[in-house]
Motif scaffolding. Structure first.
Motif, mmCIF file in Angstrom:
data_model
loop_
_atom_site.group_PDB
_atom_site.id
_atom_site.type_symbol
_atom_site.label_atom_id
_atom_site.label_comp_id
_atom_site.label_asym_id
_atom_site.label_seq_id
_atom_site.Cartn_x
_atom_site.Cartn_y
_atom_site.Cartn_z
ATOM 1 N N PHE B 115 58.688 39.266 43.671
ATOM 2 C CA PHE B 115 57.689 39.099 44.712
ATOM 3 C C PHE B 115 56.998 37.744 44.637
ATOM 4 O O PHE B 115 56.686 37.248 43.576
ATOM 5 C CB PHE B 115 56.650 40.213 44.616
ATOM 6 C CG PHE B 115 57.245 41.561 44.823
ATOM 7 C CD1 PHE B 115 58.195 41.767 45.812
ATOM 8 C CD2 PHE B 115 56.871 42.633 44.035
ATOM 9 C CE1 PHE B 115 58.769 43.010 46.003
ATOM 10 C CE2 PHE B 115 57.433 43.879 44.212
ATOM 11 C CZ PHE B 115 58.387 44.069 45.205
ATOM 12 N N MET B 116 56.740 37.187 45.806
ATOM 13 C CA MET B 116 56.054 35.912 45.904
ATOM 14 C C MET B 116 54.569 36.167 46.131
ATOM 15 O O MET B 116 54.016 35.834 47.174
ATOM 16 C CB MET B 116 56.628 35.103 47.079
ATOM 17 C CG MET B 116 58.097 34.811 46.929
ATOM 18 S SD MET B 116 58.355 33.595 45.630
ATOM 19 C CE MET B 116 60.115 33.368 45.744
ATOM 20 N N LEU B 117 53.950 36.830 45.160
ATOM 21 C CA LEU B 117 52.544 37.183 45.305
ATOM 22 C C LEU B 117 51.749 36.632 44.132
ATOM 23 O O LEU B 117 52.291 36.408 43.061
ATOM 24 C CB LEU B 117 52.391 38.701 45.351
ATOM 25 C CG LEU B 117 53.075 39.418 46.516
ATOM 26 C CD1 LEU B 117 53.027 40.913 46.317
ATOM 27 C CD2 LEU B 117 52.437 39.029 47.832
ATOM 28 N N VAL B 118 50.455 36.426 44.354
ATOM 29 C CA VAL B 118 49.581 35.965 43.279
ATOM 30 C C VAL B 118 48.784 37.177 42.779
ATOM 31 O O VAL B 118 47.939 37.700 43.489
ATOM 32 C CB VAL B 118 48.626 34.867 43.777
ATOM 33 C CG1 VAL B 118 47.823 34.306 42.620
ATOM 34 C CG2 VAL B 118 49.405 33.772 44.477
ATOM 35 N N PRO B 119 49.084 37.634 41.559
ATOM 36 C CA PRO B 119 48.554 38.914 41.085
ATOM 37 C C PRO B 119 47.019 39.022 41.064
ATOM 38 O O PRO B 119 46.485 40.067 41.408
ATOM 39 C CB PRO B 119 49.093 39.015 39.650
ATOM 40 C CG PRO B 119 50.226 38.082 39.586
ATOM 41 C CD PRO B 119 49.967 37.004 40.579
ATOM 42 N N SER B 120 46.321 37.948 40.673
ATOM 43 C CA SER B 120 44.870 38.083 40.499
ATOM 44 C C SER B 120 44.122 38.034 41.826
ATOM 45 O O SER B 120 42.930 38.275 41.874
ATOM 46 C CB SER B 120 44.346 36.997 39.567
ATOM 47 O OG SER B 120 44.259 35.778 40.255
ATOM 48 N N MET B 121 44.812 37.727 42.901
ATOM 49 C CA MET B 121 44.135 37.626 44.194
ATOM 50 C C MET B 121 44.206 38.945 44.951
ATOM 51 O O MET B 121 45.043 39.794 44.677
ATOM 52 C CB MET B 121 44.776 36.529 45.027
ATOM 53 C CG MET B 121 44.520 35.155 44.475
ATOM 54 S SD MET B 121 45.183 33.941 45.615
ATOM 55 C CE MET B 121 44.955 32.475 44.645
#
Lengths: 314, 543
Positions: B115-121
């Motif tokens: 996944f192209m996601l930013v975990p902490s956001m």
């Protein structure tokens, strides 16, 4: 022991914490912004050293403390650009680049100092200026609190603004959002068109500005001269503070104060005929202990999280 | 080439199709790729004159073995790779797609396996990243949330915009990725093996989501190996093999067998010809084994079992019921604390991984990239990874290159590993060939005990068949084999006896697989039934 307690609970002690924390505060905010962008700026130490020297030279040449300050900041930015160009554009390893900058700074500042003053140790022959101190209105009149907070160098107050600036930048702005995205998942940032190198470059530039201010404070506030290797590991302590702060602005600020306090304690204990070798090692010991405690706490937290997740799954 | 497609569309005409209303909607071609040829810098031709065509409002399966060129074709479409030859037409116009941003702007979205996601956001922040609503440089969070809710409501894909991505389940993360693409106006959505990471329930959910997208006129490309899923949800299928398009069909007009034949170009031997096992002495014995992980979770509960020489013991079970921990305990990769494991009569609790391997143990880990291969090292280096220190591969304190090369070349041939040469980094190989390298190493050391954990996961049918054949060969050479697999077909066809793990405990033991009812096996796996202690006790054979 009683003497130590007396020292710790004096207003001068708290005053000195703020005074001593100032350069670390600037650098640790720089460290925080770059680390959130996914680059570790090991070169903070060297940037501060260059800035400290150029502050002295610029202020002596122009006769203005503020011109010296601007010169220091500009030098910080310049070194940060050099570092970023080599590490981010030419793709050398960021850590090695930082180490190179630090060694380069250590040697060349002495060389430049010698060229300018003919002295290899200290710049006392230069008529350099010092940044003004500020007596706070109102707050300065409050007993105890006023004594601690008022009468600092203007750069100490600026360091608090730097904390506020960092907080707003990282948490409220679009640039900050992208800096964080780049640092956490480069591919994700890239896939939505946020170029990692661009935002890492921006973060490095800002850290150059901040470290430049920290360097200026060293030679134009903390003391009124430049001496060789005067930054003495503050750039590294800033990196440790950022680690300890778990990547948050507030945490990093608190960690910086802890280190500042250790440093202040060391300064005061020296007067009490404690062995100076031990006293001088306090800030560094604090750093190591701080990092260990932090790591253990983090592991515990992680385990707790896993356990909770497991329970949820059951 | 193109005329073939014209011919096909005749077959697809509404007259011959039962779902005619949908067919009409599908008649319009939204995208076509013509004569795409992609040659990688290393000379590998990934796509040769490939043609691919999508109609508006269909779910289109892209199937093929590992290394058949599906991923490359989609990378070309999404602008991640540039093709040497060929044209792409999108919504009737010829387009040039230089990079993913370009593709997104046109209305092509892709959901990657990673996944192209930013975990902490938060979800909302991830949604708007790159096209943030702003006020004088400041992020407008309310607007971000509003946009997230809008798109989520429009497509009926529920999501909490304030949740942090790191707290979401895999299925929800995937949903955020889909919503992200939709927010950016994707008409065509490419999903790269979307169900590989999902639980069965999540798979059901995403199928519903995809059907909804189809109803709203979106076009979906569904890259998959799983033929049953393709049958369930897709309208048409493009089959690729060796970098070429082999065929395009209506899914409801082909059987799974036919798809499988087209994918590998020969009939798959689904049933391996298997002779009855001749079990000998007990080689692996596990006694009262329990395991609690670092988080205090009990993973394995009082396991008692044996594997005899010359038999394959299958461990069936839904993933995450202790299979990985069991295989890692037996191979010494996890520290044994409660219970006893004996291999060839020797207690392994104080032995290192190498000492255990020296007892004649081979291990195929389920995590190929971490424990199976060194991806940056060459084929030869990977082959000798378990034996470089032995005399036969050394010349004094140096390695005996000549011996190593001979051995590697022999194994490359024997296991038909498709690689340029023996020095080629393993990461350049397809999943199936990578696994062949692992298997070649593990099976060629004349093992007495083989722990095969998901040995054919994510690899093509041809490579899987080779692994199966080799496992049986080893069994017939008197090796004891512990086969762990989530693939029921594999377990049933290969194993002589089967143990079912459920919740970390043995739920069932089937002495003779031939007399086992697969339906019953499923019930034990799902925890609907559990055998008595006495019945399970059969899993232990004294010497």
């Amino acid at each position: 022991m009683k003497q130590i307690v007396n020292i710790i609970f004096s207003t001068q002690f708290f005053y000195s914490i703020l005074r001593i924390s100032t350069p670390i505060m600037f650098a640790s905010m720089g460290a925080l912004i770059t680390s959130r962008a996914g680059v570790i700026n090991i070169g903070l130490e060297g940037i501060m050293l260059f800035a400290a020297l150029s502050g002295v030279i610029f202020s002596a040449v122009t006769g203005s403390a503020w011109m010296g300050f601007l010169g220091a900041v500009a030098t910080g930015v310049l070194i940060a650009i050099l570092m970023s160009y080599v590490a981010l554009i030419l793709k050398s390893h960021i850590t090695l680049t930082g180490i190179a900058i630090n060694m380069f700074a250590s040697g060349s500042t002495v060389f430049i100092l010698y060229l300018v003053t003919g002295d290899k140790g200290i710049s006392s022959s230069l008529a350099s200026k010092v940044m003004p101190t500020v007596a706070l209105p109102l707050i300065g009149k409050i007993p105890v609190v006023g004594e601690i907070l008022s009468g600092h160098n203007i750069l100490t107050y600026l360091s608090f603004l730097a904390v506020l600036f960092t907080y707003i930048l990282l948490n409220k702005t679009v640039i900050g959002l992208r800096i964080r995205a780049v640092g956490e998942n480069e591919q994700a940032a890239l896939s939505v068109g946020a170029k990692p190198v661009k935002y890492q470059f921006i973060a490095m530039l800002i850290s150059g500005v901040l470290a430049g201010m920290g360097g200026a404070y060293m030679s134009m506030g903390y003391v009124s001269w430049f001496s060789r290797d005067m930054v003495a590991g503050r750039g590294f302590i800033a990196l440790a503070a950022q680690q300890l702060g778990q990547g948050t602005t507030l945490g990093t600020m608190c960690a910086t104060f802890v280190f500042g306090m250790a440093d202040a304690l060391a300064n005061n204990l020296q007067a009490l005929q404690m062995p100076s070798e031990f006293v001088q090692s306090i800030p560094y010991l604090t750093t190591i202990i701080g990092l260990v405690v932090f790591s253990i706490a983090k592991q515990r937290k992680e385990l707790k999280r896993i356990r909770e997740n497991n329970q949820k799954a059951v | 080439m193109y005329s073939r497609y014209m011919g096909l569309s005749d077959i697809d005409s509404p007259m011959l199709n039962r779902r005619s209303d949908k067919e009409i909607a599908m008649a319009e071609t939204i995208l076509s790729m013509e004569n795409i040829t992609k040659i990688y810098p290393n000379g590998f031709i990934a796509n040769k004159n490939v043609n691919f065509e999508l109609r508006k409002g269909e779910i289109h399966a892209l199937a093929g073995e590992n290394g058949a060129g599906k991923s490359t074709l989609m990378k070309v479409l999404f602008g991640e790779e540039q093709c040497e030859e060929g044209k792409i037409f999108f919504k009737g116009k010829e387009v040039k797609i230089d990079n993913p941003l370009c593709a997104i702007k046109m209305g092509i979205g892709m959901v990657h396996q990673h996944f192209m996601l930013v975990p902490s956001m938060t979800v909302a922040e991830n949604m708007v990243l790159g096209l943030e609503p702003e006020k004088a440089g400041f992020l407008n969070k309310e607007e971000a949330v509003k946009r997230t809710i809008e798109v989520s409501e429009k497509y009926g894909l529920e999501i909490d915009p304030h949740a942090k991505v790191k707290d979401l389940s895999v299925g929800l993360k995937q949903r955020v990725e889909i919503l992200k693409a939709l927010l950016r106006g994707a008409d065509v959505l490419i999903l790269d093996e979307p169900t590989a990471v999902l639980t069965p329930q999540e798979t059901v959910e995403i199928f519903e989501e995809l059907k909804r997208l189809r109803e709203l006129g979106h076009t979906v490309v569904f890259i998959s190996h799983k033929l049953n899923e393709i049958k369930e949800i897709c309208d048409r299928i493009t089959i690729m093999r060796d970098g070429r398009t082999i065929d395009v069909k209506m899914v409801e007009e082909v059987s799974e067998q036919e798809i499988s034949r087209l994918m590998i170009g020969r009939d798959v031997q689904l049933k391996t010809d298997k002779t009855p096992a001749k079990p000998g002495q007990t080689f692996l014995s596990v006694k009262n084994l329990s395991y609690t992980d670092a988080a205090g979770q009990q993973i394995l509960k009082d396991i008692n079992m044996t594997v005899r020489k010359g038999e394959i013991l299958g461990i069936a079970g839904i993933e995450g019921n202790g299979q990985n921990e069991l295989s890692e305990l037996v191979t010494g990769m996890r520290k044994l604390r409660t219970g006893q494991i004996r291999i060839g009569g020797e207690d392994i609790s104080r032995k290192s991984v190498r000492e255990i391997r020296e007892l004649g143990v081979s291990h195929i880990s389920q995590d190929r990239m971490t424990y199976g291969v060194v991806s940056d090292a060459g084929v030869a280096d990977n082959i000798i990874a378990d034996r470089y220190y032995r005399k036969e591969f050394k010349k004094g304190i140096l390695l005996n290159k000549k011996k190593i090369c001979e051995k590697t070349d022999q194994l490359i041939l024997e296991y038909s590993v498709k690689c340029d040469n023996r020095e080629q980094p393993v990461r350049m190989l397809s999943g199936g060939n990578m696994q062949k390298v692992v298997v070649a190493r593990e099976f060629s050391s004349d093992p007495k005990l083989v722990i095969a954990n998901q040995p054919t996961r994510g690899i093509d049918v041809g490579a899987a068949e080779l692994v199966h054949r080799k496992l049986l060969e080893l069994r017939d050479r008197e090796a004891a084999i512990l086969l762990i697999s989530a693939d029921l077909t594999e377990i049933i066809h290969l194993s002589d006896s089967i143990i079912v793990l459920h919740g970390g405990a043995i739920a069932a033991y089937f002495e003779d697989v031939k007399q086992m009812d697969p339906v019953e096996l499923g019930e034990y796996m799902l925890g609907i039934k559990k055998m008595t202690r006495e019945q399970i006790g059969g899993a232990v054979h004294e010497q």
